[in-house]
Structure formats: C-alpha cells, structure tokens
Design a protein around this motif. Sequence first.
Motif, PDB file in Angstrom:
ATOM      1  N   ASP A  47       0.819  -1.209   0.000  1.00 14.83           N
ATOM      2  CA  ASP A  47       0.000   0.000   0.000  1.00 14.83           C
ATOM      3  C   ASP A  47       0.857   1.266   0.000  1.00 14.83           C
ATOM      4  O   ASP A  47       0.446   2.315   0.489  1.00 14.83           O
ATOM      5  CB  ASP A  47      -0.944   0.005   1.210  1.00 14.83           C
ATOM      6  N   PHE A  48       2.084   1.170  -0.542  1.00  6.66           N
ATOM      7  CA  PHE A  48       2.962   2.334  -0.630  1.00  6.66           C
ATOM      8  C   PHE A  48       3.614   2.342  -2.010  1.00  6.66           C
ATOM      9  O   PHE A  48       3.595   1.351  -2.743  1.00  6.66           O
ATOM     10  CB  PHE A  48       4.031   2.307   0.480  1.00  6.66           C
ATOM     11  N   ASP A  49       4.197   3.470  -2.348  1.00  3.39           N
ATOM     12  CA  ASP A  49       4.821   3.649  -3.658  1.00  3.39           C
ATOM     13  C   ASP A  49       6.185   2.962  -3.664  1.00  3.39           C
ATOM     14  O   ASP A  49       7.127   3.409  -3.012  1.00  3.39           O
ATOM     15  CB  ASP A  49       4.969   5.151  -3.954  1.00  3.39           C
ATOM     16  N   ILE A  50       6.273   1.868  -4.421  1.00  2.00           N
ATOM     17  CA  ILE A  50       7.526   1.104  -4.486  1.00  2.00           C
ATOM     18  C   ILE A  50       8.671   1.966  -5.005  1.00  2.00           C
ATOM     19  O   ILE A  50       9.823   1.803  -4.600  1.00  2.00           O
ATOM     20  CB  ILE A  50       7.347  -0.129  -5.406  1.00  2.00           C
ATOM     21  N   SER A  51       8.362   2.886  -5.917  1.00  2.00           N
ATOM     22  CA  SER A  51       9.414   3.718  -6.511  1.00  2.00           C
ATOM     23  C   SER A  51       9.901   4.818  -5.563  1.00  2.00           C
ATOM     24  O   SER A  51      10.909   5.468  -5.833  1.00  2.00           O
ATOM     25  CB  SER A  51       8.912   4.342  -7.817  1.00  2.00           C
ATOM     26  N   ASN A  52       9.176   5.043  -4.460  1.00  2.00           N
ATOM     27  CA  ASN A  52       9.581   6.073  -3.504  1.00  2.00           C
ATOM     28  C   ASN A  52       9.346   5.569  -2.072  1.00  2.00           C
ATOM     29  O   ASN A  52       8.528   6.100  -1.329  1.00  2.00           O
ATOM     30  CB  ASN A  52       8.793   7.355  -3.750  1.00  2.00           C
ATOM     31  N   PRO A  53      10.076   4.517  -1.654  1.00  2.00           N
ATOM     32  CA  PRO A  53       9.838   3.900  -0.350  1.00  2.00           C
ATOM     33  C   PRO A  53      10.426   4.710   0.799  1.00  2.00           C
ATOM     34  O   PRO A  53      11.259   5.590   0.593  1.00  2.00           O
ATOM     35  CB  PRO A  53      10.556   2.547  -0.484  1.00  2.00           C
ATOM     36  N   ASP A  54       9.979   4.371   2.029  1.00  2.00           N
ATOM     37  CA  ASP A  54      10.562   4.997   3.225  1.00  2.00           C
ATOM     38  C   ASP A  54      12.015   4.572   3.406  1.00  2.00           C
ATOM     39  O   ASP A  54      12.853   5.348   3.861  1.00  2.00           O
ATOM     40  CB  ASP A  54       9.782   4.576   4.481  1.00  2.00           C
ATOM     41  N   ALA A  55      12.281   3.313   3.081  1.00  2.00           N
ATOM     42  CA  ALA A  55      13.614   2.767   3.320  1.00  2.00           C
ATOM     43  C   ALA A  55      13.981   1.787   2.212  1.00  2.00           C
ATOM     44  O   ALA A  55      13.118   1.193   1.569  1.00  2.00           O
ATOM     45  CB  ALA A  55      13.659   2.060   4.675  1.00  2.00           C
ATOM     46  N   LEU A  56      15.289   1.635   2.021  1.00  2.00           N
ATOM     47  CA  LEU A  56      15.812   0.700   1.025  1.00  2.00           C
ATOM     48  C   LEU A  56      17.024   0.019   1.638  1.00  2.00           C
ATOM     49  O   LEU A  56      17.935   0.687   2.143  1.00  2.00           O
ATOM     50  CB  LEU A  56      16.220   1.457  -0.239  1.00  2.00           C
ATOM     51  N   ALA A  57      17.028  -1.299   1.646  1.00  2.00           N
ATOM     52  CA  ALA A  57      18.145  -2.046   2.235  1.00  2.00           C
ATOM     53  C   ALA A  57      18.825  -2.881   1.168  1.00  2.00           C
ATOM     54  O   ALA A  57      18.164  -3.578   0.392  1.00  2.00           O
ATOM     55  CB  ALA A  57      17.642  -2.951   3.359  1.00  2.00           C
ATOM     56  N   MET A  58      20.153  -2.783   1.127  1.00  2.00           N
ATOM     57  CA  MET A  58      20.941  -3.609   0.216  1.00  2.00           C
ATOM     58  C   MET A  58      21.985  -4.336   1.047  1.00  2.00           C
ATOM     59  O   MET A  58      22.762  -3.712   1.771  1.00  2.00           O
ATOM     60  CB  MET A  58      21.601  -2.758  -0.868  1.00  2.00           C
ATOM     61  N   GLN A  59      21.986  -5.644   0.947  1.00  2.00           N
ATOM     62  CA  GLN A  59      22.889  -6.451   1.754  1.00  2.00           C
ATOM     63  C   GLN A  59      24.143  -6.820   0.970  1.00  2.00           C
ATOM     64  O   GLN A  59      24.083  -7.109  -0.219  1.00  2.00           O
ATOM     65  CB  GLN A  59      22.174  -7.713   2.232  1.00  2.00           C
ATOM     66  N   ARG A  60      25.262  -6.808   1.663  1.00  2.00           N
ATOM     67  CA  ARG A  60      26.551  -7.132   1.061  1.00  2.00           C
ATOM     68  C   ARG A  60      27.329  -8.063   1.984  1.00  2.00           C
ATOM     69  O   ARG A  60      27.212  -7.969   3.204  1.00  2.00           O
ATOM     70  CB  ARG A  60      27.401  -5.866   0.867  1.00  2.00           C
ATOM     71  N   MET A  61      28.132  -8.933   1.399  1.00  2.00           N
ATOM     72  CA  MET A  61      29.111  -9.700   2.157  1.00  2.00           C
ATOM     73  C   MET A  61      30.479  -9.156   1.769  1.00  2.00           C
ATOM     74  O   MET A  61      30.903  -9.275   0.616  1.00  2.00           O
ATOM     75  CB  MET A  61      29.009 -11.187   1.824  1.00  2.00           C
ATOM     76  N   VAL A  62      31.151  -8.507   2.709  1.00  2.00           N
ATOM     77  CA  VAL A  62      32.405  -7.839   2.398  1.00  2.00           C
ATOM     78  C   VAL A  62      33.509  -8.316   3.325  1.00  2.00           C
ATOM     79  O   VAL A  62      33.271  -8.725   4.461  1.00  2.00           O
ATOM     80  CB  VAL A  62      32.266  -6.302   2.514  1.00  2.00           C
ATOM     81  N   ARG A  63      34.718  -8.247   2.800  1.00  2.00           N
ATOM     82  CA  ARG A  63      35.871  -8.565   3.632  1.00  2.00           C
ATOM     83  C   ARG A  63      36.150  -7.425   4.609  1.00  2.00           C
ATOM     84  O   ARG A  63      36.030  -6.253   4.255  1.00  2.00           O
ATOM     85  CB  ARG A  63      37.100  -8.793   2.751  1.00  2.00           C
ATOM     86  N   LYS A  64      36.510  -7.781   5.813  1.00  2.00           N
ATOM     87  CA  LYS A  64      36.836  -6.770   6.818  1.00  2.00           C
ATOM     88  C   LYS A  64      38.032  -5.935   6.356  1.00  2.00           C
ATOM     89  O   LYS A  64      38.048  -4.711   6.518  1.00  2.00           O
ATOM     90  CB  LYS A  64      37.147  -7.466   8.146  1.00  2.00           C
TER      91      LYS A  64
END
Length: 401
Positions: free
Chosen positions: A361-378
């Motif tokens: 029930d919200f605008d996917i193109s303009n969300p409150d938050a966006l999360a992108m997960q990464r696996m990175v070396r320390k």
Amino acid sequence: MWFDHFFLTNICPLFYVETLADLSKSPRSGRTAEDEVRIIAEKFPEMHGTPNVMHVTACMGELFGHRTPMTGQILVAGGRPVKGGGRSGVVFEESAESKAFSRWQHGSFWEVERHYASGWREMVSNLDLNEVAGRFRTLGVDGKSCNTLEQAKKLAVSIASAREKPFDRMYLALLFLGVQPKHHREILQRWSLHNYPPLTRYAPYLAYVFTVELFFQIALAANLIPSERPSNRIDIGYLFYLPFSMIFVSSDKLHKKCAPLFLRSNQQFLWGPDLKKGLNEVNTHFEALPSEEKGKGITTFAGNPPKEKEFYVSTVWDKHLPGWREKEEVDILNTNFKHDELVKHLNDFTNAPSLTEEDVDFDISNPDALAMQRMVRKKKGSWYQVPKHIEENDERTKSKK
C-alpha cells in the motif's frame, strides 16, 4: 578498494560473461585459468558494486508495458517489498552474481555457472549477419556512405526513430536481441494496440539498444571499426548500460572512441588509466594517516574524497555531486551513536516477511527505506573497510545499508 569506496559501481552483466570466459582460455605461465578468474574476482567492487539487469530483460519488459528509466540509476533485480522496523520499503539481498564472485575469490566454480556463461556469451556473440544485411537493404540502409563514427551514429538514430516500414524495424530490433520467433506474435499484437508508434516513443530503451547495434553494424560496414576482432561486438555491448550510469569508465580503445557519442549531457567518460592514477593519489594521501586512525576503517575517516586540493577523484565528485565539499561528514563511531538500537531496527526491516502484491500500500518507486545487503571482507589490501575491532564471520562481514 578506493574505486569501490568512492563510486557506486554498475556491474554490467557482460563483465560476468567475460570473466567466466577466462576459464576456457590458455592461462599465463605459472597460473591456472582458475587463478586468473580468482585474481579478477579479488578486485571486484564488493561494498558498492551492484549488478545491473541484463539489457535483453529490460527491453522485453518495455515491450510488455514496463517502462525502463534511463536517468542514471542502476536497474536492480530481486527486490522484495516489506514492512518492518516502523518502515515500508524494499530489501535487496545479495545477488546470485555477487555470491558467485565471493566463491570465485576462493577458487570455487560451479558447473552451472560455466554452462550459464557459455549460453550467455553465445547469445551475445551469435548473430545472423546475412539476415541483418538483408533487413538493412529492405530499410534502404547503406552504411558504407559514412565517413566518420559521428555520421554512423546519426544514421543509426534516424533508422531507429523512423516510422516507415515499422515491421522491418521491429523485426531487426528483435533479431539483434535474440528474441525467439515464438514471442514475436504477442509482441506485435501489443504494439498494434498502440497503432505502431515509433520505437523511440513506444520502447525508448529498446530503441536505444537498437541504435547502438545499428551504429556498430554501420561502422563495421564503413570500416570505421575493424571487423577482425570478434570481441568487438561483446565490447560494444557495454554501451547498452550507459543509460544506467553517471560515468562510463573504460580502458578499452573502442569504448574511448564510441562511448562519448552516446553520453547524455550530464554524463562523463573517464579513461581508465587516468582514474587509476587518481585513485593512487587518494591512496597515497590517506596512507599518511596514523595507524590508529586507519584502524577505524575507511568509512570513518574517508567518507568523502580529500578536500585539501584538486584530486582527480574530487573533481569527478564536483561535477556529479555538486555541494559535497560543503556538507559536514557524519562520524558513525560517535559515542552518542545508539548501535544496538540501529542494529535492531535494521534487522526488523531486512528480516520482515515479503509482502504480497495485494498488501503493498505504498509507492515502491519512492519507499521509506531501502536495504541492500553485502558480504564484504573486513580488510581489503592494506585497508580496513570496516572498523578493526568489529568481529568477523568466516573472514567476511555482512553490511546492511
């Protein structure tokens, strides 16, 4: 590492194809083919690199009513809408391609990846040039009349945007994309409902890709691009992803000649060796910091490029991120930083169950938050990407943004 840190990198799908293709090449003396691929994977932008949707997928989406934005953002697949942590938004988990590069860094290659890359490369490389030539004649195209690449580009644009003989144009575009004939009828039926408008209006991104392909074939016919190198058609394919970037970086001479012809007014071409030199300047600058400071991780002391003088990377930021020099940097290790509270908030959001289409029930193109997960070396090279004291899990750290 600095390239990954200061730039959000659009990873073209063709990069994966070419990397895996190295598995079938004769390696350098003293190295295996797996060693070559592992070395490439070690340099992969893991913190900020994002794989783009393949151009064929985006074009097919347009043909079935899903407009493709061409304003500089990366087309990312696989996002799932969620509600959690008091927010509504989209979560993008680590992509299959990024996971593959993580495996490749450790010399792990799956047969399915080899087979997938082989089919992908075949689709991009195999093109019935006789049929293309026949369609060109039908459209009255004579590429040999062009004396410059600029003329070839102008002719390609005029062909892609013209209205006459619409079916021949659409068929040629589908031929370049490798769309199987079984899909043609449905595509043409939908197009007919709109009274066969020009491709540039009906499917702008498809028209763009079509223009690049036309340009390449015209330039070949006019001997403006050498035909002896079979890899040139793979290389020109990187231009398909220009609309999804602000900057195009390459050390390829073909790209240096052709990419500027397709840039928007707010885009920029960077010659790879120049950028590499600029990144080395940044590296030398931050190497002068005390060891204690460097141990805090680059995110704490190098949120932005250096402001002290005209570094190459800093001037690129000036062009595309005006005003960044005046903004105050945020110290994420500030003692007032409520770490546990933020972690809980992030976990509540990223671990929330996916919403059904009816529940969004919200605008996917303009969300409150966006999360992108990464696996990175320390630690990458001599630099800590995250603070030194953070515990690692299997030598890699999950990053949520």
